[in-house]
Scaffold this active site. Sequence first.
Site, PDB file in Angstrom:
ATOM      1  N   SER A 146      35.699  44.643  33.203  1.00 28.57           N
ATOM      2  CA  SER A 146      36.018  43.375  33.248  1.00 28.57           C
ATOM      3  C   SER A 146      36.078  42.527  31.607  1.00 28.57           C
ATOM      4  CB  SER A 146      35.383  42.553  34.373  1.00 28.57           C
ATOM      5  OG  SER A 146      35.056  41.330  34.153  1.00 28.57           O
ATOM      6  N   TYR A 159      26.769  39.750  37.234  1.00 28.71           N
ATOM      7  CA  TYR A 159      28.488  40.025  37.390  1.00 28.71           C
ATOM      8  C   TYR A 159      28.661  40.491  35.517  1.00 28.71           C
ATOM      9  CZ  TYR A 159      33.323  41.177  37.672  1.00 28.71           C
ATOM     10  OH  TYR A 159      34.350  41.369  37.720  1.00 28.71           O
TER      11      TYR A 159
HETATM   12  N1  LIG Z   1      40.052  41.109  40.749  1.00 32.40           N
HETATM   13  C1  LIG Z   1      39.885  41.120  39.393  1.00 32.40           C
HETATM   14  O1  LIG Z   1      40.573  39.525  38.760  1.00 32.40           O
HETATM   15  C2  LIG Z   1      38.955  41.799  38.712  1.00 32.40           C
HETATM   16  C3  LIG Z   1      38.670  41.698  37.663  1.00 32.40           C
HETATM   17  C4  LIG Z   1      38.316  42.206  36.579  1.00 32.40           C
HETATM   18  C5  LIG Z   1      37.698  43.221  37.194  1.00 32.40           C
HETATM   19  N2  LIG Z   1      37.644  43.628  38.465  1.00 32.40           N
HETATM   20  C6  LIG Z   1      36.906  44.545  39.429  1.00 32.40           C
HETATM   21  O2  LIG Z   1      37.458  45.561  40.078  1.00 32.40           O
HETATM   22  C7  LIG Z   1      36.508  46.472  40.952  1.00 32.40           C
HETATM   23  C8  LIG Z   1      38.157  45.759  42.272  1.00 32.40           C
HETATM   24  O3  LIG Z   1      37.726  44.049  42.497  1.00 32.40           O
HETATM   25  P1  LIG Z   1      38.412  43.985  43.264  1.00 32.40           P
HETATM   26  O4  LIG Z   1      38.680  42.281  43.161  1.00 32.40           O
HETATM   27  O5  LIG Z   1      39.749  45.152  43.731  1.00 32.40           O
HETATM   28  O6  LIG Z   1      37.320  43.867  44.641  1.00 32.40           O
HETATM   29  P2  LIG Z   1      37.069  43.009  46.355  1.00 32.40           P
HETATM   30  O7  LIG Z   1      39.388  42.751  46.963  1.00 32.40           O
HETATM   31  O8  LIG Z   1      36.516  42.203  46.275  1.00 32.40           O
HETATM   32  O9  LIG Z   1      38.137  44.900  47.080  1.00 32.40           O
HETATM   33  C9  LIG Z   1      36.601  45.304  46.872  1.00 32.40           C
HETATM   34  C10 LIG Z   1      36.654  46.753  47.502  1.00 32.40           C
HETATM   35  O10 LIG Z   1      34.926  47.563  46.599  1.00 32.40           O
HETATM   36  C11 LIG Z   1      34.275  47.942  48.263  1.00 32.40           C
HETATM   37  N3  LIG Z   1      33.098  47.601  47.986  1.00 32.40           N
HETATM   38  C12 LIG Z   1      32.102  46.505  48.356  1.00 32.40           C
HETATM   39  N4  LIG Z   1      30.896  46.407  47.890  1.00 32.40           N
HETATM   40  C13 LIG Z   1      30.669  48.075  48.393  1.00 32.40           C
HETATM   41  C14 LIG Z   1      29.907  48.762  48.407  1.00 32.40           C
HETATM   42  N5  LIG Z   1      28.297  48.603  48.533  1.00 32.40           N
HETATM   43  N6  LIG Z   1      29.940  50.504  48.419  1.00 32.40           N
HETATM   44  C15 LIG Z   1      30.909  50.892  48.283  1.00 32.40           C
HETATM   45  N7  LIG Z   1      32.217  49.988  48.347  1.00 32.40           N
HETATM   46  C16 LIG Z   1      32.163  48.593  47.989  1.00 32.40           C
HETATM   47  C17 LIG Z   1      34.872  47.009  49.143  1.00 32.40           C
HETATM   48  O11 LIG Z   1      34.896  47.726  50.808  1.00 32.40           O
HETATM   49  P3  LIG Z   1      34.393  47.525  51.855  1.00 32.40           P
HETATM   50  O12 LIG Z   1      34.670  45.572  52.215  1.00 32.40           O
HETATM   51  O13 LIG Z   1      34.412  47.880  53.089  1.00 32.40           O
HETATM   52  O14 LIG Z   1      32.794  47.103  51.487  1.00 32.40           O
HETATM   53  C18 LIG Z   1      36.726  46.317  48.398  1.00 32.40           C
HETATM   54  O15 LIG Z   1      37.287  47.714  48.830  1.00 32.40           O
HETATM   55  C19 LIG Z   1      35.375  45.482  40.508  1.00 32.40           C
HETATM   56  O16 LIG Z   1      34.407  46.051  39.517  1.00 32.40           O
HETATM   57  C20 LIG Z   1      35.669  43.872  39.714  1.00 32.40           C
HETATM   58  O17 LIG Z   1      34.470  43.764  39.515  1.00 32.40           O
HETATM   59  C21 LIG Z   1      38.265  42.809  39.171  1.00 32.40           C
END
Ligand SMILES: NC(=O)c1ccc[n+]([C@@H]2O[C@H](COP(=O)([O-])OP(=O)(O)OC[C@H]3O[C@@H](n4cnc5c(N)ncnc54)[C@H](OP(=O)(O)O)[C@@H]3O)[C@@H](O)[C@H]2O)c1
Length: 255
Positions: A146, A159
């Site tokens: 991130s 985080y």
């Molecule tokens: N969006 C951004 O701007 C951004 C920026 C930088 C980094 N990231 C990183 O990118 C990744 C994905 O982010 P996102 O924004 O796509 O998040 P999101 O929309 O909240 O989706 C999170 C996903 O992870 C799953 N998950 C959560 N806890 C889990 C666990 N303990 N075991 C297995 N699966 C789990 C959720 O499925 P369930 O609901 O079924 O558990 C969901 O499929 C993360 O690592 C985040 O830190 C995101």
Amino acid sequence: MSSLFDLHGRTALITGSTRGLGFSYAQGLAEAGAAVILNGTDAGRLDEAVGRLLASDHQACGFVFDVADEASVEAMFATLDRQGVQVDIVINNAGIQHRQPLLELPLTNWQRVLDVNLTSAFIVGRAAARRMVARGSGGKIINIGSLTSEAARATVAPYTAAKGGIKMLTKAMAAEWAEHGIQCNAIGPGYIHTEMNAALTSNAEFDAWVKASNPTRRWGRPDELIGTAVYLSSRASDYVSGQIIYVDGGWLATL
Ligand SMILES: NC(=O)c1ccc[n+]([C@@H]2O[C@H](COP(=O)([O-])OP(=O)(O)OC[C@H]3O[C@@H](n4cnc5c(N)ncnc54)[C@H](OP(=O)(O)O)[C@@H]3O)[C@@H](O)[C@H]2O)c1
């Protein structure tokens, strides 16, 4: 040229892939030819995500497990072993956010964010790499960082610590596993429109800050991460290891 990025014959496990960026990576890798294994903790959402990929004629299946639970991760890999499925590519994507000032943060919340965002990459990456090393077939491990792999922001300390750790865990994996033909790299997304950020995108002040701080003047889209994920999963990156590639619209390059 396209054969450099071709993933036919490859199997990829993408954790946290029922929605958001994880689903986007899964879709992108499947379009490049990979069979994909999806994961999440919500069975209904997982079924729906797998169904969407199958409906597009992709090879997909899913496993419900918590990435921070070592026994569940090992059980999934044991099931794949019994089925004769070899995982060639892992994207350690599952992650959670928890916003609270450090002075008020209970240890349990700190620990859960570290477990899901950082320790999970060790647990899943180790299980996959043990098999890759034993097969002698090499592989690709992609961890998700991130902007907070580089810089802090108030109220997201665990985080930030986890994502900083992801950058260094990626280097540690590269140091130990490159000689086995396993390339370990990371992607650092900027601010991307997903459910994780729903509270932020709908906050006018935060939305304005993202647009003002970022030279592209907009949020990223999940599909804009796919190219980097396919590159790091493919033969095109066979001599790239220990790197973190920021897909952030130039955010970290500017003051
Ligand atoms: N969006 C951004 O701007 C951004 C920026 C930088 C980094 N990231 C990183 O990118 C990744 C994905 O982010 P996102 O924004 O796509 O998040 P999101 O929309 O909240 O989706 C999170 C996903 O992870 C799953 N998950 C959560 N806890 C889990 C666990 N303990 N075991 C297995 N699966 C789990 C959720 O499925 P369930 O609901 O079924 O558990 C969901 O499929 C993360 O690592 C985040 O830190 C995101």
